[in-house]
Design a protein around this motif. Structure first.
Motif, PDB file in Angstrom:
ATOM      1  N   VAL A  20       0.852  -1.186   0.000  1.00 57.29           N
ATOM      2  CA  VAL A  20       0.000   0.000   0.000  1.00 57.29           C
ATOM      3  C   VAL A  20       0.889   1.238   0.000  1.00 57.29           C
ATOM      4  CG1 VAL A  20      -1.605   1.341   1.370  1.00 57.29           C
ATOM      5  CG2 VAL A  20      -1.877  -1.138   1.204  1.00 57.29           C
ATOM      6  N   GLY A  21       0.737   2.059  -1.013  1.00 59.90           N
ATOM      7  CA  GLY A  21       1.591   3.240  -1.072  1.00 59.90           C
ATOM      8  C   GLY A  21       1.101   4.212  -2.121  1.00 59.90           C
ATOM      9  N   LEU A  22       2.038   4.969  -2.670  1.00 58.21           N
ATOM     10  CA  LEU A  22       1.675   5.922  -3.717  1.00 58.21           C
ATOM     11  C   LEU A  22       0.992   5.202  -4.869  1.00 58.21           C
ATOM     12  CD1 LEU A  22       4.977   8.008  -3.866  1.00 58.21           C
ATOM     13  CD2 LEU A  22       2.791   8.702  -2.860  1.00 58.21           C
ATOM     14  N   GLY A  23       1.366   3.942  -5.054  1.00 64.44           N
ATOM     15  CA  GLY A  23       0.768   3.155  -6.129  1.00 64.44           C
ATOM     16  C   GLY A  23      -0.740   3.078  -5.997  1.00 64.44           C
ATOM     17  N   ASN A  24      -1.220   2.969  -4.781  1.00 66.07           N
ATOM     18  CA  ASN A  24      -2.664   2.849  -4.568  1.00 66.07           C
ATOM     19  C   ASN A  24      -3.356   4.209  -4.574  1.00 66.07           C
ATOM     20  OD1 ASN A  24      -0.975   0.884  -3.069  1.00 66.07           O
ATOM     21  ND2 ASN A  24      -2.938  -0.156  -2.841  1.00 66.07           N
ATOM     22  N   ILE A  25      -2.753   5.175  -3.919  1.00 71.36           N
ATOM     23  CA  ILE A  25      -3.477   6.419  -3.662  1.00 71.36           C
ATOM     24  C   ILE A  25      -3.240   7.458  -4.758  1.00 71.36           C
ATOM     25  CG2 ILE A  25      -3.989   8.139  -1.891  1.00 71.36           C
ATOM     26  CD1 ILE A  25      -2.697   6.296   0.144  1.00 71.36           C
ATOM     27  N   TRP A  26      -2.030   7.479  -5.274  1.00 75.56           N
ATOM     28  CA  TRP A  26      -1.707   8.474  -6.307  1.00 75.56           C
ATOM     29  C   TRP A  26      -1.787   7.873  -7.706  1.00 75.56           C
ATOM     30  CZ3 TRP A  26       3.263   7.847  -8.804  1.00 75.56           C
ATOM     31  CH2 TRP A  26       3.565   8.835  -9.741  1.00 75.56           C
ATOM     32  N   PHE A  62      -2.856   4.634  -8.917  1.00 76.81           N
ATOM     33  CA  PHE A  62      -4.036   3.893  -9.375  1.00 76.81           C
ATOM     34  C   PHE A  62      -5.162   4.822  -9.862  1.00 76.81           C
ATOM     35  CE2 PHE A  62      -8.261   2.245  -8.247  1.00 76.81           C
ATOM     36  CZ  PHE A  62      -8.369   1.223  -9.180  1.00 76.81           C
ATOM     37  N   PRO A  63      -5.556   5.831  -9.065  1.00 79.82           N
ATOM     38  CA  PRO A  63      -6.656   6.669  -9.551  1.00 79.82           C
ATOM     39  C   PRO A  63      -6.327   7.406 -10.852  1.00 79.82           C
ATOM     40  CG  PRO A  63      -6.362   6.978  -7.197  1.00 79.82           C
ATOM     41  CD  PRO A  63      -5.197   6.168  -7.677  1.00 79.82           C
ATOM     42  N   TYR A  64      -5.079   7.902 -10.980  1.00 82.21           N
ATOM     43  CA  TYR A  64      -4.850   8.659 -12.220  1.00 82.21           C
ATOM     44  C   TYR A  64      -4.749   7.748 -13.433  1.00 82.21           C
ATOM     45  CZ  TYR A  64       0.335   8.581 -13.134  1.00 82.21           C
ATOM     46  OH  TYR A  64       1.617   8.248 -13.462  1.00 82.21           O
ATOM     47  N   LEU A  65      -4.222   6.534 -13.240  1.00 80.44           N
ATOM     48  CA  LEU A  65      -4.191   5.590 -14.360  1.00 80.44           C
ATOM     49  C   LEU A  65      -5.602   5.162 -14.734  1.00 80.44           C
ATOM     50  CD1 LEU A  65      -1.171   3.263 -13.510  1.00 80.44           C
ATOM     51  CD2 LEU A  65      -1.242   5.223 -15.070  1.00 80.44           C
ATOM     52  N   ALA A  66      -6.423   4.889 -13.731  1.00 80.74           N
ATOM     53  CA  ALA A  66      -7.815   4.516 -14.015  1.00 80.74           C
ATOM     54  C   ALA A  66      -8.499   5.665 -14.755  1.00 80.74           C
ATOM     55  CB  ALA A  66      -8.552   4.186 -12.720  1.00 80.74           C
ATOM     56  N   PRO A 111      -0.552  12.538 -13.626  1.00 78.72           N
ATOM     57  CA  PRO A 111       0.097  12.502 -12.305  1.00 78.72           C
ATOM     58  C   PRO A 111      -0.303  13.643 -11.376  1.00 78.72           C
ATOM     59  CG  PRO A 111       1.712  12.142 -14.035  1.00 78.72           C
ATOM     60  CD  PRO A 111       0.421  12.478 -14.722  1.00 78.72           C
ATOM     61  N   GLY A 112      -0.807  14.732 -11.932  1.00 81.07           N
ATOM     62  CA  GLY A 112      -1.199  15.853 -11.074  1.00 81.07           C
ATOM     63  C   GLY A 112      -2.590  15.676 -10.470  1.00 81.07           C
ATOM     64  N   LEU A 113      -3.299  14.607 -10.881  1.00 85.42           N
ATOM     65  CA  LEU A 113      -4.715  14.440 -10.476  1.00 85.42           C
ATOM     66  C   LEU A 113      -4.927  14.690  -8.991  1.00 85.42           C
ATOM     67  CD1 LEU A 113      -7.634  13.509 -11.347  1.00 85.42           C
ATOM     68  CD2 LEU A 113      -6.993  11.225 -10.631  1.00 85.42           C
ATOM     69  N   MET A 114      -4.171  13.951  -8.179  1.00 91.24           N
ATOM     70  CA  MET A 114      -4.355  14.045  -6.739  1.00 91.24           C
ATOM     71  C   MET A 114      -3.991  15.443  -6.203  1.00 91.24           C
ATOM     72  SD  MET A 114      -2.466  11.500  -4.146  1.00 91.24           S
ATOM     73  CE  MET A 114      -0.986  12.337  -3.617  1.00 91.24           C
ATOM     74  N   PHE A 115      -2.963  16.032  -6.815  1.00 94.14           N
ATOM     75  CA  PHE A 115      -2.443  17.281  -6.264  1.00 94.14           C
ATOM     76  C   PHE A 115      -3.223  18.509  -6.734  1.00 94.14           C
ATOM     77  CE2 PHE A 115       1.037  14.271  -6.087  1.00 94.14           C
ATOM     78  CZ  PHE A 115       1.501  14.450  -4.797  1.00 94.14           C
TER      79      PHE A 115
END
Ligand code: PHE
Length: 452
Positions: A27-33, A35-39, A293-297
């Motif tokens: 569980v890390g950036l892969g899940n929270i940052w 995964f959502p932007y790739l999806a 990659p900026g999605l979350m930010f």
């Protein structure tokens, strides 16, 4: 072979602590940052479907294999492979698994620290209240200003790396285990709270759910397929020896299959829950789901900025991301640190500083990809960061995964296998089928589809 009961680096104090540590790695950036932007970029539900299939059919058998090989070898992945090759009477060249893994680990850690640094910086930004009431243009401008300042980005990257080194230097029991023991439960509760908060305040929970589970094949192509597979490896920390290194510290006498399944379920739930935090907010605010990659930010500060309690929850969110990142980065460092400790007279402090220092240096390339080095691109337009990310996640990890599956499925001595799978007799046949045939062939097919 009579298995060593302990590793010289230390041991997890229980099976539960191994689960915390391995889930902490996964569980890390892969899940929270990521995964959502790739999806978001690859059509939501269609991507999620491919990703889930890769987790279950390719990821899980390889996860089991890595834990098994690690626990049988009780050393750094490189030396464990040498030893297991000897015991199994096959070529020592199989240690290439360990070497390729170390290379992938350096590459991933290098850019990982950069993004984790952004997340740490955003803890302060959210706390400062500067996002209260911002509009999309302002939030995007804020992010742009931040990542275009090399000094700031490098300072945060450095801070994150120092933290990673400090924890790794304290060792398995006092460093790694103490960290995951507290951060993992905290992270889980924070995430559940955020899913509820996001769903309730945005009123768009159902749209988030629909986006993640209703396939839209229009934006899904063959490059989405390799991305989904790369993401499955990345998110489960597979193909580079991180889980093997952690497996070396796992106590004997507990089921590997059950443990691996728990880790995979935890990891997948966190990815889906992260999507359920992010997408309702994206839709409620009319934001772009394919922002990259900026999605979350960019999108989250806008959303948090407009909601009651957003300053507190926004701060909490970025604290959560930073926690998740640190419990992963220590596992990226561990295989190489353990190897240096085994091979040289350097202690853990020096080994961690050395390995972390090299990854930090390489990471400068990614830190500068968003500012000074934005023009250093390959003919296909990839900058330094894109190149590191693509080569490590989409190529090195799956390739490492094939080798691990082939070794564990075809080459490992039957005696060693039996010893490790004592508690898993019922699942042995299915694991063997998936590991021998489905996982390696699956990865190959994805490679071939991508190339043509
Ligand atoms: N699994 C981690 C994440 O999702 C990243 C990672 C990859 C960690 C490979 C260790 C090894 O963020």
């Amino acid at each position: 072979m009579v298995q060593q009961s302990e590793s010289k680096h230390g041991m997890w104090s229980s099976r539960l602590m191994f689960i915390f540590a391995a889930a902490g790695s996964a569980v890390g950036l892969g899940n929270i940052w990521r995964f959502p932007y790739l999806a978001g970029e690859n059509g939501g539900g269609a991507f999620v479907l491919a990703y889930l299939a890769c987790i279950a059919l390719i990821g899980l058998p390889i996860l089991i294999s890595e834990i098994l090989l690690g626990r049988a070898g009780r050393q750094s992945p490189i030396n464990a492979m040498v030893q297991l090759a000897d015991v199994s009477k096959v070529s020592r060249n199989w240690q290439v698994i360990g070497w390729m893994g170390a290379l992938a680990g350096f590459m991933i850690l290098s850019f990982y620290a950069v993004i984790a640094g952004w997340a740490m910086a955003y803890v302060l930004e959210m706390m400062s209240g500067r996002f209260v009431g911002v509009d999309p243009a302002q939030a995007a401008a804020s992010f742009e200003t931040f990542i275009s300042d090399p000094a700031q980005v490098v300072a945060w990257q450095t801070g994150f790396m120092i933290l990673t080194i400090a924890i790794a230097a304290r060792g398995v029991g006092r460093g790694l285990e103490v960290t995951v023991r507290y951060l993992m439960p905290a992270l889980f509760f924070l995430l559940v709270a955020l899913v509820i908060y996001s769903g309730v305040t945005s009123g768009r929970f159902v749209d988030g759910l629909a986006f993640l589970f209703q396939p839209d094949f229009e934006r899904f192509d063959s490059s989405s397929l390799i991305t989904a597979m790369g993401q499955a490896f990345f998110t489960l920390s597979l193909g580079m020896g991180a889980i093997m290194a952690y497996g070396a510290y796992m106590p004997k006498g507990s089921s590997i299959v059950g443990t691996a399944a728990t880790i995979a379920v935890l990891d997948t739930s966190v990815a889906l829950m992260s999507g359920l935090v992010i997408f309702p907010l994206v839709f409620a605010n009319g934001l772009e789901s394919s922002a990259g990659p900026g999605l979350m930010f960019i999108t989250l500060p806008i959303a948090f900025g407009q909601m009651t309690g957003g300053q507190v929850f926004g701060t909490a969110f970025f604290v959560l991301v930073s926690f998740a990142a640190i419990t992963s980065s220590i596992s990226l460092l561990e295989p190489a640190v353990a190897w240096v400790v085994e091979k040289t007279s350097l202690g853990r402090v020096k080994a961690a500083s050395l390995v972390g220092g090299v990854a930090w240096l390489l990471g400068l390339g990614s830190a500068l990809s968003f500012n000074l080095g934005a023009d250093w691109t390959l003919p296909n337009g990839f900058n330094f960061f894109d190149t590191m990310d693509y080569v490590s996640n989409n190529i090195l990890l799956p390739l490492g995964g094939i080798l691990i599956a082939v070794f564990a499925g075809w080459r490992l001595s039957g005696e060693t296998l039996q010893e490790q799978m004592q508690e898993d007799q019922g699942a042995l046949i299915l694991w063997r089928f998936l590991t021998r045939y489905l996982a390696p062939v699956g990865v190959l097919i994805v490679f071939i589809v991508t190339i043509f």
